[in-house]
Write a protein that holds these residues in place. Sequence first.
Motif, PDB file in Angstrom:
ATOM      1  N   ALA A  65      -6.449 -45.543  23.816  1.00  0.00           N
ATOM      2  CA  ALA A  65      -5.075 -45.770  23.974  1.00  0.00           C
ATOM      3  C   ALA A  65      -4.380 -46.427  22.477  1.00  0.00           C
ATOM      4  O   ALA A  65      -3.190 -45.804  22.559  1.00  0.00           O
ATOM      5  CB  ALA A  65      -4.966 -47.110  24.946  1.00  0.00           C
ATOM      6  N   LEU A  66      -5.073 -47.071  21.810  1.00  0.00           N
ATOM      7  CA  LEU A  66      -4.469 -47.554  20.490  1.00  0.00           C
ATOM      8  C   LEU A  66      -4.216 -46.330  19.575  1.00  0.00           C
ATOM      9  O   LEU A  66      -3.374 -46.298  18.702  1.00  0.00           O
ATOM     10  CB  LEU A  66      -5.386 -48.454  20.036  1.00  0.00           C
ATOM     11  N   THR A  67      -5.336 -45.428  19.804  1.00  0.00           N
ATOM     12  CA  THR A  67      -5.392 -44.292  18.814  1.00  0.00           C
ATOM     13  C   THR A  67      -4.003 -43.460  19.211  1.00  0.00           C
ATOM     14  O   THR A  67      -3.373 -43.082  18.147  1.00  0.00           O
ATOM     15  CB  THR A  67      -6.650 -43.349  18.926  1.00  0.00           C
ATOM     16  N   VAL A  68      -3.593 -43.391  20.432  1.00  0.00           N
ATOM     17  CA  VAL A  68      -2.562 -42.402  20.741  1.00  0.00           C
ATOM     18  C   VAL A  68      -1.208 -43.325  20.340  1.00  0.00           C
ATOM     19  O   VAL A  68      -0.488 -42.621  19.697  1.00  0.00           O
ATOM     20  CB  VAL A  68      -2.568 -42.471  22.323  1.00  0.00           C
ATOM     21  N   VAL A  69      -1.149 -44.620  20.313  1.00  0.00           N
ATOM     22  CA  VAL A  69       0.003 -45.116  19.860  1.00  0.00           C
ATOM     23  C   VAL A  69      -0.123 -45.034  18.458  1.00  0.00           C
ATOM     24  O   VAL A  69       1.378 -44.859  17.897  1.00  0.00           O
ATOM     25  CB  VAL A  69      -0.367 -46.786  20.211  1.00  0.00           C
ATOM     26  N   ASP A  70      -0.986 -45.336  17.914  1.00  0.00           N
ATOM     27  CA  ASP A  70      -0.925 -45.081  16.249  1.00  0.00           C
ATOM     28  C   ASP A  70      -0.422 -43.675  15.767  1.00  0.00           C
ATOM     29  O   ASP A  70       0.313 -43.560  14.761  1.00  0.00           O
ATOM     30  CB  ASP A  70      -2.404 -45.482  15.641  1.00  0.00           C
ATOM     31  N   ALA A  71      -1.187 -42.536  16.529  1.00  0.00           N
ATOM     32  CA  ALA A  71      -0.717 -41.420  16.233  1.00  0.00           C
ATOM     33  C   ALA A  71       0.758 -41.158  16.565  1.00  0.00           C
ATOM     34  O   ALA A  71       1.529 -40.301  15.831  1.00  0.00           O
ATOM     35  CB  ALA A  71      -1.483 -40.218  17.078  1.00  0.00           C
ATOM     36  N   ALA A 107       8.452 -53.073   9.876  1.00  0.00           N
ATOM     37  CA  ALA A 107       7.722 -53.406  11.008  1.00  0.00           C
ATOM     38  C   ALA A 107       6.660 -52.385  11.381  1.00  0.00           C
ATOM     39  O   ALA A 107       5.569 -52.668  11.818  1.00  0.00           O
ATOM     40  CB  ALA A 107       8.768 -53.939  12.078  1.00  0.00           C
ATOM     41  N   THR A 108       7.427 -50.947  11.201  1.00  0.00           N
ATOM     42  CA  THR A 108       6.673 -50.119  11.692  1.00  0.00           C
ATOM     43  C   THR A 108       5.388 -49.881  10.740  1.00  0.00           C
ATOM     44  O   THR A 108       4.127 -49.748  11.352  1.00  0.00           O
ATOM     45  CB  THR A 108       7.214 -48.680  11.615  1.00  0.00           C
ATOM     46  N   ALA A 109       5.451 -50.186   9.595  1.00  0.00           N
ATOM     47  CA  ALA A 109       4.301 -49.958   8.459  1.00  0.00           C
ATOM     48  C   ALA A 109       3.296 -50.991   8.924  1.00  0.00           C
ATOM     49  O   ALA A 109       2.128 -50.813   8.850  1.00  0.00           O
ATOM     50  CB  ALA A 109       4.876 -49.862   7.022  1.00  0.00           C
ATOM     51  N   ILE A 146      -1.818 -52.760  11.331  1.00  0.00           N
ATOM     52  CA  ILE A 146      -2.769 -53.637  12.317  1.00  0.00           C
ATOM     53  C   ILE A 146      -3.653 -52.762  13.236  1.00  0.00           C
ATOM     54  O   ILE A 146      -4.661 -52.985  13.682  1.00  0.00           O
ATOM     55  CB  ILE A 146      -1.751 -54.512  13.237  1.00  0.00           C
ATOM     56  N   LEU A 147      -2.882 -51.513  13.695  1.00  0.00           N
ATOM     57  CA  LEU A 147      -3.645 -50.609  14.677  1.00  0.00           C
ATOM     58  C   LEU A 147      -4.540 -50.052  13.740  1.00  0.00           C
ATOM     59  O   LEU A 147      -5.764 -49.783  14.610  1.00  0.00           O
ATOM     60  CB  LEU A 147      -2.455 -49.415  15.130  1.00  0.00           C
ATOM     61  N   VAL A 179      -6.709 -51.334  11.477  1.00  0.00           N
ATOM     62  CA  VAL A 179      -7.792 -52.385  11.466  1.00  0.00           C
ATOM     63  C   VAL A 179      -8.273 -52.558  12.965  1.00  0.00           C
ATOM     64  O   VAL A 179      -9.643 -52.493  12.907  1.00  0.00           O
ATOM     65  CB  VAL A 179      -7.115 -53.764  11.020  1.00  0.00           C
ATOM     66  N   VAL A 180      -7.573 -52.557  13.938  1.00  0.00           N
ATOM     67  CA  VAL A 180      -8.196 -52.852  15.415  1.00  0.00           C
ATOM     68  C   VAL A 180      -9.011 -51.532  15.644  1.00  0.00           C
ATOM     69  O   VAL A 180      -9.998 -51.681  16.296  1.00  0.00           O
ATOM     70  CB  VAL A 180      -7.110 -53.204  16.431  1.00  0.00           C
ATOM     71  N   THR A 181      -8.324 -50.465  15.468  1.00  0.00           N
ATOM     72  CA  THR A 181      -9.138 -49.215  15.901  1.00  0.00           C
ATOM     73  C   THR A 181     -10.320 -48.928  15.070  1.00  0.00           C
ATOM     74  O   THR A 181     -11.299 -48.479  15.684  1.00  0.00           O
ATOM     75  CB  THR A 181      -7.986 -47.899  15.661  1.00  0.00           C
ATOM     76  N   GLY A 182     -10.347 -49.363  13.560  1.00  0.00           N
ATOM     77  CA  GLY A 182     -11.447 -49.319  12.838  1.00  0.00           C
ATOM     78  C   GLY A 182     -12.645 -50.262  13.390  1.00  0.00           C
ATOM     79  O   GLY A 182     -13.770 -49.861  13.439  1.00  0.00           O
ATOM     80  N   TYR A 183     -12.059 -51.699  13.789  1.00  0.00           N
ATOM     81  CA  TYR A 183     -13.333 -52.518  14.530  1.00  0.00           C
ATOM     82  C   TYR A 183     -13.836 -51.816  15.847  1.00  0.00           C
ATOM     83  O   TYR A 183     -14.903 -51.988  15.967  1.00  0.00           O
ATOM     84  CB  TYR A 183     -12.501 -53.744  14.735  1.00  0.00           C
TER      85      TYR A 183
END
Length: 444
Positions: free
Chosen positions: A46-52, A87-89, A94-95, A97-101
Amino acid sequence: MTGMGPAWRHLRSDRSAATTRLDRGTLRRVIRFAQPHRRLISVFLALTVVDAGLVVVTPLLVQRIVDDGILKGDTRLVTLLALAMAATAVLSAILTVVTGYLSSRIGEGLIFDLRTQVFGHVQRQSLAFFTRTQTGALVSRLNNDVIGAQRAFTSTLSSTVSNAISVGVVGVTMLALSWQVTLLCLALFPVAFGMSRWVSNRLAGLTREQMDGNADMGNVMTERFNVGGAMLLKLFGRREEEDDLFAEKAGRVRDLGVRISLITRLFVATMMAVPALATALVYGVGGRLAISGALTVGTLLALATLLLRLLGPLQGLSNVRIDVMTALVSFERVFEVLDLPSMIQERPEAAELSSDSARLEFDHVGFAYPRADEISLASLEVVARTDSRDTGPVLTDISFTAEPGQMVALVGPSRGGQDHDDPPGRPALRRPRGRRPGGRQGRA
């Protein structure tokens, strides 16, 4: 140079993995194996989709800043949109870092599960398994193949989903902004993909040849530089022949190095030229449309920015089959070890022995040496076995009881080292009475 990262990473990938035939149940087993991590995997995707999806936000903000802010002199809107870009950057960082974790949590968890299962299963194999198996090949299953399987749920899964979302979102956005400019730019991308495929096929073969050539040179130096080799060289006086032999091998490696360098430079030049030509098309065609009023200046800048963010995901998707098949092959090699049954199996109704049980009874016991395919895997041995003959019975119908303190010996017949094809003899049982020296009772 956008897109060079994925292209360069796959430049020397082995495309033979894409044609590998896998067992039909491998994918289902992989999915079942990932069940304990399904919640983390769902959040991760889900976070990967948002980041993409955030890849198109900044170019669209640039369009608004130029068209509605700068050209109309609205400083307040320019400031707000600039803050939105910042803010987007920050959100994208943040995404990341979180997806990496989450990726590390999932990957390390899978590695732990696979390694502990394989280690525990191997520990329960019979001694005959270890007499035939290469230790290095077995350790490689616990290291290289397990890590290759881990990539299926981390880098391969995330990159595939991210690239697919990015290509879809960026492509739709570019078509919505200007379908004429988008189609003209996309017409150049097959050139880059065709060049990437040709270079990858050529470079993979040349790299293997270069590694073989370096290995040949290493063998020659190892054989000639030790004491025995040097003595033979001095004894027979073949120094010129040896010089010519080594020069031939070194020249082959030199020629391969030149070819690899030329092909690599050709690839780099192509990957730099295609985005540059596409950008020229954007500004050339888009600039004419902007002058005629069919396109705004902000839209033109947004198209140029989006174009540079499209090549990398497209290149990554062109190699997705190789990545997926490589990961599945690693899983299958791990499952091959887990599926090897142990020759020693306890019956479900077996009773647990107490600590004072010392009586041993053989009740019509027979014995035969197991075949190679029953105790080991051909892929873990030095040479794949071709002989899986049955040895036939070695011991048949053996019955005796060893009481506490007794010593029982199985004494083979004469010609105890006879060939397995000869009729087996029946061993004689000798049960000397009495105690061992010292009078201690021990277990048989």
